[in-house]
Write a protein that holds these residues in place. Structure first.
Motif, PDB file in Angstrom:
ATOM      1  N   LYS A 154      35.363  78.522 156.770  1.00 47.07           N
ATOM      2  CA  LYS A 154      34.962  78.264 155.387  1.00 47.07           C
ATOM      3  C   LYS A 154      33.549  77.666 155.290  1.00 47.07           C
ATOM      4  O   LYS A 154      32.905  77.776 154.256  1.00 47.07           O
ATOM      5  CB  LYS A 154      35.973  77.352 154.679  1.00 47.07           C
ATOM      6  CG  LYS A 154      35.938  75.906 155.148  1.00 47.07           C
ATOM      7  CD  LYS A 154      36.906  75.086 154.274  1.00 47.07           C
ATOM      8  CE  LYS A 154      36.695  73.604 154.414  1.00 47.07           C
ATOM      9  NZ  LYS A 154      37.649  72.962 155.355  1.00 47.07           N
ATOM     10  N   HIS A 157      43.952  66.945 159.204  1.00 45.30           N
ATOM     11  CA  HIS A 157      42.497  67.058 158.995  1.00 45.30           C
ATOM     12  C   HIS A 157      42.156  65.920 158.047  1.00 45.30           C
ATOM     13  O   HIS A 157      42.606  65.912 156.911  1.00 45.30           O
ATOM     14  CB  HIS A 157      42.161  68.415 158.392  1.00 45.30           C
ATOM     15  CG  HIS A 157      40.726  68.544 157.951  1.00 45.30           C
ATOM     16  ND1 HIS A 157      39.681  68.658 158.850  1.00 45.30           N
ATOM     17  CD2 HIS A 157      40.161  68.560 156.724  1.00 45.30           C
ATOM     18  CE1 HIS A 157      38.541  68.749 158.177  1.00 45.30           C
ATOM     19  NE2 HIS A 157      38.795  68.689 156.888  1.00 45.30           N
ATOM     20  N   SER A 203      35.721  65.245 155.946  1.00 46.02           N
ATOM     21  CA  SER A 203      34.547  65.967 156.412  1.00 46.02           C
ATOM     22  C   SER A 203      33.335  65.055 156.416  1.00 46.02           C
ATOM     23  O   SER A 203      33.297  64.057 155.699  1.00 46.02           O
ATOM     24  CB  SER A 203      34.314  67.153 155.472  1.00 46.02           C
ATOM     25  OG  SER A 203      33.529  68.129 156.094  1.00 46.02           O
ATOM     26  N   GLY A 233      35.693  68.016 160.748  1.00 51.77           N
ATOM     27  CA  GLY A 233      35.137  66.924 159.947  1.00 51.77           C
ATOM     28  C   GLY A 233      34.029  66.136 160.603  1.00 51.77           C
ATOM     29  O   GLY A 233      33.622  65.094 160.097  1.00 51.77           O
ATOM     30  N   GLU A 275      38.824  71.712 165.054  1.00 48.16           N
ATOM     31  CA  GLU A 275      38.346  72.706 164.096  1.00 48.16           C
ATOM     32  C   GLU A 275      36.993  72.365 163.474  1.00 48.16           C
ATOM     33  O   GLU A 275      36.902  72.146 162.272  1.00 48.16           O
ATOM     34  CB  GLU A 275      39.350  72.826 162.949  1.00 48.16           C
ATOM     35  CG  GLU A 275      40.777  73.052 163.369  1.00 48.16           C
ATOM     36  CD  GLU A 275      41.758  73.013 162.208  1.00 48.16           C
ATOM     37  OE1 GLU A 275      42.688  73.817 162.217  1.00 48.16           O
ATOM     38  OE2 GLU A 275      41.600  72.178 161.295  1.00 48.16           O
ATOM     39  N   GLY A 311      33.604  72.922 161.653  1.00 44.12           N
ATOM     40  CA  GLY A 311      33.006  73.949 160.802  1.00 44.12           C
ATOM     41  C   GLY A 311      31.545  73.610 160.584  1.00 44.12           C
ATOM     42  O   GLY A 311      30.639  74.226 161.151  1.00 44.12           O
ATOM     43  N   ARG A 312      31.332  72.546 159.795  1.00 43.84           N
ATOM     44  CA  ARG A 312      29.981  72.095 159.470  1.00 43.84           C
ATOM     45  C   ARG A 312      29.107  71.918 160.717  1.00 43.84           C
ATOM     46  O   ARG A 312      27.950  72.333 160.741  1.00 43.84           O
ATOM     47  CB  ARG A 312      30.088  70.739 158.748  1.00 43.84           C
ATOM     48  CG  ARG A 312      28.770  70.204 158.210  1.00 43.84           C
ATOM     49  CD  ARG A 312      28.931  68.748 157.748  1.00 43.84           C
ATOM     50  NE  ARG A 312      30.048  68.576 156.847  1.00 43.84           N
ATOM     51  CZ  ARG A 312      30.006  68.756 155.529  1.00 43.84           C
ATOM     52  NH1 ARG A 312      28.877  69.083 154.952  1.00 43.84           N
ATOM     53  NH2 ARG A 312      31.085  68.591 154.793  1.00 43.84           N
ATOM     54  N   TYR A 333      28.456  75.284 154.146  1.00 41.49           N
ATOM     55  CA  TYR A 333      28.817  74.974 152.756  1.00 41.49           C
ATOM     56  C   TYR A 333      27.661  75.203 151.779  1.00 41.49           C
ATOM     57  O   TYR A 333      27.524  74.494 150.791  1.00 41.49           O
ATOM     58  CB  TYR A 333      29.354  73.540 152.638  1.00 41.49           C
ATOM     59  CG  TYR A 333      30.532  73.308 153.544  1.00 41.49           C
ATOM     60  CD1 TYR A 333      31.745  73.951 153.301  1.00 41.49           C
ATOM     61  CD2 TYR A 333      30.447  72.486 154.661  1.00 41.49           C
ATOM     62  CE1 TYR A 333      32.828  73.786 154.147  1.00 41.49           C
ATOM     63  CE2 TYR A 333      31.532  72.307 155.514  1.00 41.49           C
ATOM     64  CZ  TYR A 333      32.710  72.962 155.250  1.00 41.49           C
ATOM     65  OH  TYR A 333      33.782  72.793 156.082  1.00 41.49           O
TER      66      TYR A 333
END
Ligand SMILES: *Cc1c(COP(=O)(O)O)cnc(C)c1O
Length: 432
Positions: A67, A208, A211, A249, A291, A293-294, A391
């Motif tokens: 995402k 989770h 973030s 996160g 996990e 992402g950022r 994002y």
């Protein structure tokens, strides 16, 4: 000076991504433009994977939380790097499958997956579905039965950990729309219910906590709480669950003041906490999933805009308006996210101005930031906003019928479009 190591300044004083001049890229592809460094993305994947190997003997898998930025090419890169993948919608799942991402390494999240999405996940053979609530549990069991399969699942649990981050991106506390609460017994009841469902196979638990977290302590607390719960499940039901997904996160550096721990620090400390807690409770060390992402794509991307009007309001502020804005980066409008900006043609120069960088939408809140230090900026200059790889594109909108910018990937002296620029015609494609 820089927030990511894929950025440099060349002899002409221009900002470069992987040694490629951003002014040249802006000229070649136009603005607004997202530029990403493939080398940086791959390096970030490897930092996590290497630390999992080094500190935890490789007993786990690193998933890219798609995402943060989801398109086919990113899915291909993640697949090549041996990553797993998080998806949170049918659209992300479709993108991953279209890119040939191995379905068995996909984890499907979401607090309200539709029946259509669950059926798609079963059709594609998604490895694990992270179940969020009892309705979903019952529905998924029926759908799996109808398909004649046994689906592996995990449960999303709210561990009750406060992650010291913005309230909109905080998810581990009891007042959250995500997952089963621990304190109330809801999570234990769900585990007991799953044991009675013959078409689902519960492999473990997921949490989770939020973030853009800089502190490792909330993650360690989550480890202790979650392993404590695994031990409680064993005691009360006799089941030993072997997988623990600790979510993402991990914070990144948006401004020079941000000071996140090194990527490997997280796994080093988590691994110690897992071993310690498991030893204490005499529980077998679980297979760990994480996990990010950022922190995979965020530092690897920048946005280039062209400056249009510059309005100095004496004694108030200077508005510098650019050819993009909240439609390609809504994060300041959403939660006052901070960014570092620079004049891409004067990247080594001293920052002599303070500006409000405004977008071109018909909305006063359409800002990229306020009171931002920057080198002299004038009409026609290219301004770069750093750390926009996560994002931004994934949160883009079409407000004011603004087409989304393209994404260009640079790698070792080459550049290629990985997502094309939208046209006005594209915007009317669905109109009847
Ligand atoms: C958003 C999210 C992530 C990724 O978070 P980052 O802050 O981008 O690392 C991972 N797991 C889940 C379940 C998420 O919702």
């Amino acid at each position: 000076m820089f927030v990511a190591d894929c950025l440099q300044v060349n002899r002409e004083g221009h900002l470069c991504v992987e040694q490629q001049d951003t002014l040249e890229l802006a000229k070649k592809y136009g603005t607004p433009l997202f530029v990403m460094s493939e080398t940086q993305i791959r390096k970030n994947c490897r930092l996590y994977q290497d630390s999992l190997q080094r500190f935890y003997g490789g007993n786990g898998l690193v998933l890219y939380a798609s995402k943060a930025f989801c398109c086919k090419e990113i899915c291909r890169i993640a697949a090549e790097e041996g990553m797993g993948l998080d998806v949170v919608s049918g659209g992300e799942l479709y993108t991953a499958i279209s890119a040939g991402f191995p379905a068995d390494r996909i984890y499907f999240h979401g607090n309200n997956k539709t029946q259509t999405e669950l059926i798609a996940a079963l059709e594609h053979g998604v490895g694990t579905i992270v179940v969020d609530n009892l309705e979903e549990l019952e529905l998924l069991d029926r759908l799996a039965e109808a398909k004649g399969v046994c689906q592996q699942i995990m449960f999303r649990v709210k561990p009750g950990v406060d992650a010291h981050t913005h309230q909109f991106i905080r998810t581990g506390q009891i007042d959250s729309k995500f997952g089963f609460a621990l304190e109330t017994g809801e999570a234990l009841a769900a585990v007991q219910r799953a044991a009675g469902l013959s078409h689902l196979n519960l492999s473990g638990l997921h949490c989770h906590i939020g973030s853009q977290i800089f502190d490792t302590e909330p993650f360690l607390l989550a480890v202790r709480v979650m392993i404590g719960f695994l031990a409680q499940i064993r005691q009360e039901t006799g089941q030993v669950l072997h997988q623990l997904n600790l979510g993402g996160g991990f914070g990144i550096r948006y401004t020079p003041e941000n000071d996140p721990p090194a990527y490997e620090t997280y796994m080093e400390q988590v691994s110690a906490a897992v071993h310690e807690t498991c030893a204490l409770l005499d529980f077998p060390t679980p297979y760990i999933l994480m996990e990010p992402g950022r922190s995979i794509v965020g530092p690897a991307g920048i946005t280039l805009y062209t400056v249009g009007s510059v309005k100095e309001i004496p004694g108030v502020r200077t508005y510098v308006s650019v050819d993009g804005g909240m439609t390609d980066n809504p994060r300041y409008a959403l939660y006052q996210a901070e960014y570092q900006i620079m004049n891409a043609g004067l990247a080594a120069g001293e920052k002599t101005m303070r500006v409000t960088l405004a977008g071109h939408c018909c909305e006063s809140g359409d800002l990229i930031g306020e009171n931002l230090p920057v080198q002299d900026l004038q009409k026609g200059d290219v301004v770069a906003v750093l750390s926009t790889g996560a994002y931004n594109y994934s949160m883009a909108s079409h407000y004011n019928r603004v087409p989304n910018p393209p994404v260009v990937m640079v790698k070792g002296g080459t550049d290629r479009v990985i997502v094309k620029r939208e046209t006005w015609e594209d915007l009317t494609r669905m109109d009847v």
